[in-house]
Write an enzyme that holds these catalytic residues in place. Sequence first.
Site, PDB file in Angstrom:
ATOM      1  CD  GLU A  18      -5.158  -9.064   2.959  1.00 60.33           C
ATOM      2  OE1 GLU A  18      -5.308  -8.023   3.601  1.00 60.33           O
ATOM      3  OE2 GLU A  18      -4.417  -9.152   1.953  1.00 60.33           O
ATOM      4  CG  ASP A  46      17.464 -12.077  -6.002  1.00 63.17           C
ATOM      5  OD1 ASP A  46      17.431 -13.109  -5.296  1.00 63.17           O
ATOM      6  OD2 ASP A  46      17.528 -12.109  -7.251  1.00 63.17           O
ATOM      7  NE  ARG A  83       1.057  -5.377   3.074  1.00 60.55           N
ATOM      8  CZ  ARG A  83      -0.090  -4.978   3.634  1.00 60.55           C
ATOM      9  NH1 ARG A  83      -0.963  -5.873   4.069  1.00 60.55           N
ATOM     10  NH2 ARG A  83      -0.352  -3.698   3.761  1.00 60.55           N
ATOM     11  CG  HIS A 106      -2.029  -1.042   1.033  1.00 63.53           C
ATOM     12  ND1 HIS A 106      -2.858  -1.113  -0.074  1.00 63.53           N
ATOM     13  CD2 HIS A 106      -2.409  -2.072   1.822  1.00 63.53           C
ATOM     14  CE1 HIS A 106      -3.694  -2.130   0.052  1.00 63.53           C
ATOM     15  NE2 HIS A 106      -3.441  -2.736   1.185  1.00 63.53           N
ATOM     16  CG  ASP A 120      -7.708  -5.674   1.988  1.00 60.18           C
ATOM     17  OD1 ASP A 120      -8.362  -4.827   1.351  1.00 60.18           O
ATOM     18  OD2 ASP A 120      -6.469  -5.638   2.070  1.00 60.18           O
TER      19      ASP A 120
HETATM   20  C1  3PY Z   1      -5.606  -5.416   6.082  1.00 56.50           C
HETATM   21  O1  3PY Z   1      -6.101  -5.110   7.167  1.00 56.50           O
HETATM   22  O2  3PY Z   1      -6.248  -5.603   5.041  1.00 56.50           O
HETATM   23  C2  3PY Z   1      -4.178  -5.593   6.001  1.00 56.50           C
HETATM   24  O3  3PY Z   1      -3.671  -6.050   5.007  1.00 56.50           O
HETATM   25  C3  3PY Z   1      -3.336  -5.204   7.172  1.00 56.50           C
HETATM   26  O4  3PY Z   1      -2.401  -6.153   7.423  1.00 56.50           O
HETATM   27 MG    MG Z   2      -4.907  -6.051   3.344  1.00 60.23          MG
END
Ligand code: 3PY
Ligand code: MG
Length: 252
Positions: free
Chosen positions: A152, A87, A73, A48, A178
């Site tokens: 998610e 890498d 991430r 994000h 999410d």
């Molecule tokens: C979310 O809350 O969607 C996330 O990815 C946070 O880790």
């Molecule tokens: Mg998320």
Amino acid sequence: MPAPINRLKAALGDGGVLRGVFLSLGSEAATEIAGRAGFDFCLVDGEHCAYDPTVISRQLTVLAATGMPSAVRVPTNEGWIIRQVLDLGAQSIMVPMVNSADEARAIVRASLYPPEGVRGHGGATMRAGGYGAFEAYGQTANHQISIMAQIETRRALDAIEEIAAVDGIDVLFFGPTDLSYDMGLADDPNGDALWEAVSDGIRRIVAAGKVAGVFSSPDREAAMIEAGARVVAVGSDAHSLTTAFRRLAARP
Ligand code: 3PY
Ligand code: MG
């Protein structure tokens, strides 16, 4: 010299709770501050925020200098992105939106050298291998990789046991924001319906023998740990700054 010990992965094996923070600002200064703040890990977020490999590499260098275990991430479950981040020297990665065992297996394949996977060896060109200083990197790297798959969506909730059964997936990590959108609960992100689903999912992950993680506000942290979560992200650099600036800006 072998691949460096992945201290986050080692700590996962110790059985305790790991508290961490997301780094969203792409700022070396904020990274250094977080690295000295007393967390158990810091996660550089490439989903994000700007996904900039050069900046991520610098943030990993800063975290290593502060002695802080790190993770990155990736923006999406794409093999070439996963391999690029590895890498750069990430040994622990988080992958968003993992909805099935097949998707989980694809992450593991992308992350490991043959025969377990399809990662290509960059030789002395990679930060991961100490630019050639870790001569035995290729032979030892697979053991030091740790993968967190994000849960998610409702599809992922349904597939928890099959994702947990994939060798090489160490942590199943909830993204509650999410998940709330996917469940149609975005208007009630603090409601019981969402958090009971997360707690129930955490219990199923633990029962399946894997480590459960979650992004949680500090006021919900105790309940998540009670449910069985052992990797808990309690905030981000961006949100911490917003909160602190607002408090500072408020007139007494
Ligand atoms: C979310 O809350 O969607 C996330 O990815 C946070 O880790
Ligand atoms: Mg998320």
